[in-house]
Design a protein around this motif. Structure first.
Motif, PDB file in Angstrom:
ATOM      1  N   TYR A  22       0.839  -1.197   0.000  1.00  0.00           N
ATOM      2  CA  TYR A  22       0.000   0.000   0.000  1.00  0.00           C
ATOM      3  C   TYR A  22       0.878   1.252   0.000  1.00  0.00           C
ATOM      4  O   TYR A  22       0.648   2.175  -0.790  1.00  0.00           O
ATOM      5  N   LEU A  23       1.867   1.288   0.879  1.00  0.00           N
ATOM      6  CA  LEU A  23       2.758   2.454   0.956  1.00  0.00           C
ATOM      7  C   LEU A  23       3.505   2.660  -0.358  1.00  0.00           C
ATOM      8  O   LEU A  23       3.526   3.764  -0.907  1.00  0.00           O
ATOM      9  N   LEU A  24       4.120   1.614  -0.861  1.00  0.00           N
ATOM     10  CA  LEU A  24       4.898   1.724  -2.094  1.00  0.00           C
ATOM     11  C   LEU A  24       4.027   2.147  -3.272  1.00  0.00           C
ATOM     12  O   LEU A  24       4.388   3.054  -4.026  1.00  0.00           O
ATOM     13  N   LEU A  25       2.884   1.504  -3.434  1.00  0.00           N
ATOM     14  CA  LEU A  25       2.015   1.835  -4.563  1.00  0.00           C
ATOM     15  C   LEU A  25       1.473   3.254  -4.472  1.00  0.00           C
ATOM     16  O   LEU A  25       1.344   3.939  -5.492  1.00  0.00           O
ATOM     17  N   THR A  26       1.168   3.708  -3.263  1.00  0.00           N
ATOM     18  CA  THR A  26       0.692   5.079  -3.092  1.00  0.00           C
ATOM     19  C   THR A  26       1.750   6.076  -3.534  1.00  0.00           C
ATOM     20  O   THR A  26       1.474   7.013  -4.298  1.00  0.00           O
ATOM     21  N   PHE A  27       2.979   5.884  -3.086  1.00  0.00           N
ATOM     22  CA  PHE A  27       4.066   6.793  -3.455  1.00  0.00           C
ATOM     23  C   PHE A  27       4.361   6.695  -4.954  1.00  0.00           C
ATOM     24  O   PHE A  27       4.536   7.717  -5.618  1.00  0.00           O
ATOM     25  N   ILE A  28       4.441   5.491  -5.477  1.00  0.00           N
ATOM     26  CA  ILE A  28       4.749   5.304  -6.898  1.00  0.00           C
ATOM     27  C   ILE A  28       3.693   5.972  -7.770  1.00  0.00           C
ATOM     28  O   ILE A  28       4.017   6.659  -8.746  1.00  0.00           O
ATOM     29  N   HIS A  29       2.428   5.784  -7.434  1.00  0.00           N
ATOM     30  CA  HIS A  29       1.352   6.388  -8.224  1.00  0.00           C
ATOM     31  C   HIS A  29       1.477   7.903  -8.247  1.00  0.00           C
ATOM     32  O   HIS A  29       1.348   8.544  -9.303  1.00  0.00           O
ATOM     33  N   LYS A  30       1.759   8.493  -7.099  1.00  0.00           N
ATOM     34  CA  LYS A  30       1.908   9.953  -7.043  1.00  0.00           C
ATOM     35  C   LYS A  30       3.119  10.424  -7.842  1.00  0.00           C
ATOM     36  O   LYS A  30       3.067  11.465  -8.503  1.00  0.00           O
ATOM     37  N   VAL A  31       4.194   9.670  -7.806  1.00  0.00           N
ATOM     38  CA  VAL A  31       5.394  10.033  -8.581  1.00  0.00           C
ATOM     39  C   VAL A  31       5.087   9.965 -10.076  1.00  0.00           C
ATOM     40  O   VAL A  31       5.430  10.889 -10.824  1.00  0.00           O
ATOM     41  N   PHE A  32       4.436   8.895 -10.522  1.00  0.00           N
ATOM     42  CA  PHE A  32       4.074   8.784 -11.938  1.00  0.00           C
ATOM     43  C   PHE A  32       3.177   9.947 -12.366  1.00  0.00           C
ATOM     44  O   PHE A  32       3.389  10.540 -13.423  1.00  0.00           O
ATOM     45  N   GLU A  33       2.179  10.262 -11.569  1.00  0.00           N
ATOM     46  CA  GLU A  33       1.277  11.365 -11.925  1.00  0.00           C
ATOM     47  C   GLU A  33       2.017  12.691 -11.987  1.00  0.00           C
ATOM     48  O   GLU A  33       1.813  13.473 -12.922  1.00  0.00           O
ATOM     49  N   ALA A  59       1.196   4.728 -14.298  1.00  0.00           N
ATOM     50  CA  ALA A  59       0.259   5.261 -13.306  1.00  0.00           C
ATOM     51  C   ALA A  59      -1.027   4.436 -13.278  1.00  0.00           C
ATOM     52  O   ALA A  59      -1.568   4.153 -12.207  1.00  0.00           O
ATOM     53  N   LYS A  60      -1.519   4.052 -14.455  1.00  0.00           N
ATOM     54  CA  LYS A  60      -2.741   3.247 -14.521  1.00  0.00           C
ATOM     55  C   LYS A  60      -2.531   1.874 -13.895  1.00  0.00           C
ATOM     56  O   LYS A  60      -3.401   1.380 -13.172  1.00  0.00           O
ATOM     57  N   LYS A  61      -1.381   1.260 -14.163  1.00  0.00           N
ATOM     58  CA  LYS A  61      -1.086  -0.039 -13.557  1.00  0.00           C
ATOM     59  C   LYS A  61      -1.029   0.064 -12.031  1.00  0.00           C
ATOM     60  O   LYS A  61      -1.565  -0.792 -11.331  1.00  0.00           O
ATOM     61  N   THR A  62      -0.395   1.108 -11.529  1.00  0.00           N
ATOM     62  CA  THR A  62      -0.302   1.253 -10.078  1.00  0.00           C
ATOM     63  C   THR A  62      -1.675   1.540  -9.469  1.00  0.00           C
ATOM     64  O   THR A  62      -1.969   1.053  -8.378  1.00  0.00           O
ATOM     65  N   MET A 114      10.941   1.021  -4.707  1.00  0.00           N
ATOM     66  CA  MET A 114      10.170   1.886  -5.608  1.00  0.00           C
ATOM     67  C   MET A 114      10.744   1.822  -7.017  1.00  0.00           C
ATOM     68  O   MET A 114      10.004   1.659  -7.994  1.00  0.00           O
ATOM     69  N   THR A 115      12.058   1.946  -7.115  1.00  0.00           N
ATOM     70  CA  THR A 115      12.706   1.941  -8.430  1.00  0.00           C
ATOM     71  C   THR A 115      12.478   0.613  -9.144  1.00  0.00           C
ATOM     72  O   THR A 115      12.138   0.598 -10.334  1.00  0.00           O
ATOM     73  N   LEU A 116      12.635  -0.486  -8.435  1.00  0.00           N
ATOM     74  CA  LEU A 116      12.426  -1.799  -9.058  1.00  0.00           C
ATOM     75  C   LEU A 116      10.984  -1.962  -9.542  1.00  0.00           C
ATOM     76  O   LEU A 116      10.742  -2.424 -10.655  1.00  0.00           O
ATOM     77  N   ARG A 117      10.046  -1.564  -8.713  1.00  0.00           N
ATOM     78  CA  ARG A 117       8.639  -1.686  -9.091  1.00  0.00           C
ATOM     79  C   ARG A 117       8.291  -0.747 -10.244  1.00  0.00           C
ATOM     80  O   ARG A 117       7.577  -1.135 -11.180  1.00  0.00           O
ATOM     81  N   MET A 118       8.785   0.482 -10.194  1.00  0.00           N
ATOM     82  CA  MET A 118       8.489   1.432 -11.267  1.00  0.00           C
ATOM     83  C   MET A 118       9.029   0.926 -12.597  1.00  0.00           C
ATOM     84  O   MET A 118       8.355   1.023 -13.626  1.00  0.00           O
ATOM     85  N   ARG A 119      10.231   0.380 -12.582  1.00  0.00           N
ATOM     86  CA  ARG A 119      10.809  -0.180 -13.807  1.00  0.00           C
ATOM     87  C   ARG A 119       9.932  -1.319 -14.335  1.00  0.00           C
ATOM     88  O   ARG A 119       9.687  -1.414 -15.531  1.00  0.00           O
ATOM     89  N   ALA A 120       9.461  -2.164 -13.446  1.00  0.00           N
ATOM     90  CA  ALA A 120       8.600  -3.276 -13.861  1.00  0.00           C
ATOM     91  C   ALA A 120       7.291  -2.752 -14.455  1.00  0.00           C
ATOM     92  O   ALA A 120       6.839  -3.239 -15.496  1.00  0.00           O
ATOM     93  N   TYR A 121       6.665  -1.751 -13.827  1.00  0.00           N
ATOM     94  CA  TYR A 121       5.399  -1.212 -14.317  1.00  0.00           C
ATOM     95  C   TYR A 121       5.561  -0.511 -15.658  1.00  0.00           C
ATOM     96  O   TYR A 121       4.608  -0.407 -16.424  1.00  0.00           O
ATOM     97  N   GLY A 126      13.711  -5.905 -17.338  1.00  0.00           N
ATOM     98  CA  GLY A 126      14.847  -6.683 -17.830  1.00  0.00           C
ATOM     99  C   GLY A 126      15.920  -5.857 -18.511  1.00  0.00           C
ATOM    100  O   GLY A 126      16.938  -6.376 -18.928  1.00  0.00           O
ATOM    101  N   GLU A 127      15.701  -4.558 -18.634  1.00  0.00           N
ATOM    102  CA  GLU A 127      16.635  -3.693 -19.350  1.00  0.00           C
ATOM    103  C   GLU A 127      17.815  -3.295 -18.475  1.00  0.00           C
ATOM    104  O   GLU A 127      17.701  -3.204 -17.263  1.00  0.00           O
TER     105      GLU A 127
END
Length: 144
Positions: A22-33, A59-62, A114-121, A126-127
């Motif tokens: 929940y914490l990670l996704l909340t922060f990631i979503h706000k960063v993407f937006e 952002a949509k995925k998160t 956060m960085t690992l998840r953002m890269r995956a989203y 794999g890059e």
């Protein structure tokens, strides 16, 4: 793992994992937006719509994943009561079936995940990452 949780007998590892997500996704979503808005307003890109589309997909995925985590928290009777950030990291207060608990995730661990998840989203999991080299020498600023 650098997560500090004042655990009670009621909170399972799965429930703590949901709080962390929940914490990670909340922060990631706000960063993407925020990044999507910044790209659109910057005037630095020849074709900002392409970059905005890519970040918007993240952002949509998160947002979808965050909804799923919220549903799961509800089904397990876990309520996030507070979210705070300070110089040490991110803290969440929660109630698990009515019993209060607290979780703290220190910044280095939080930023790394956060960085690992953002890269995956964004489809970059794999890059090769230039940022991975830079992260070893510096810190990504995260503030919501």
């Amino acid at each position: 793992m650098a997560t500090i949780a004042k655990r009670n007998q009621e909170a399972t590892q799965e429930e703590l994992s949901l709080v962390r997500s929940y914490l990670l996704l909340t922060f990631i979503h706000k960063v993407f937006e925020r990044d999507c808005r910044a790209i659109g307003k910057s005037g630095l890109f020849k074709m900002p719509q392409l970059y905005m589309e890519m970040v918007s997909i993240g952002a949509k995925k998160t947002a979808v994943m965050l909804q799923e985590v919220k549903r799961e928290l509800d089904s397990q009777n876990v309520v996030i009561t507070t979210v705070r950030q300070n110089q040490h990291g991110v803290e969440a207060g929660y109630k698990c079936r009515g019993i209060a608990g607290e979780m703290q995730i220190e910044w280095p661990s939080f930023r790394r995940e956060m960085t690992l998840r953002m890269r995956a989203y964004l489809g970059l999991a794999g890059e090769f990452s230039i940022q991975a080299r830079e992260e070893r020498s510096g810190h990504m600023a995260v503030s919501i």
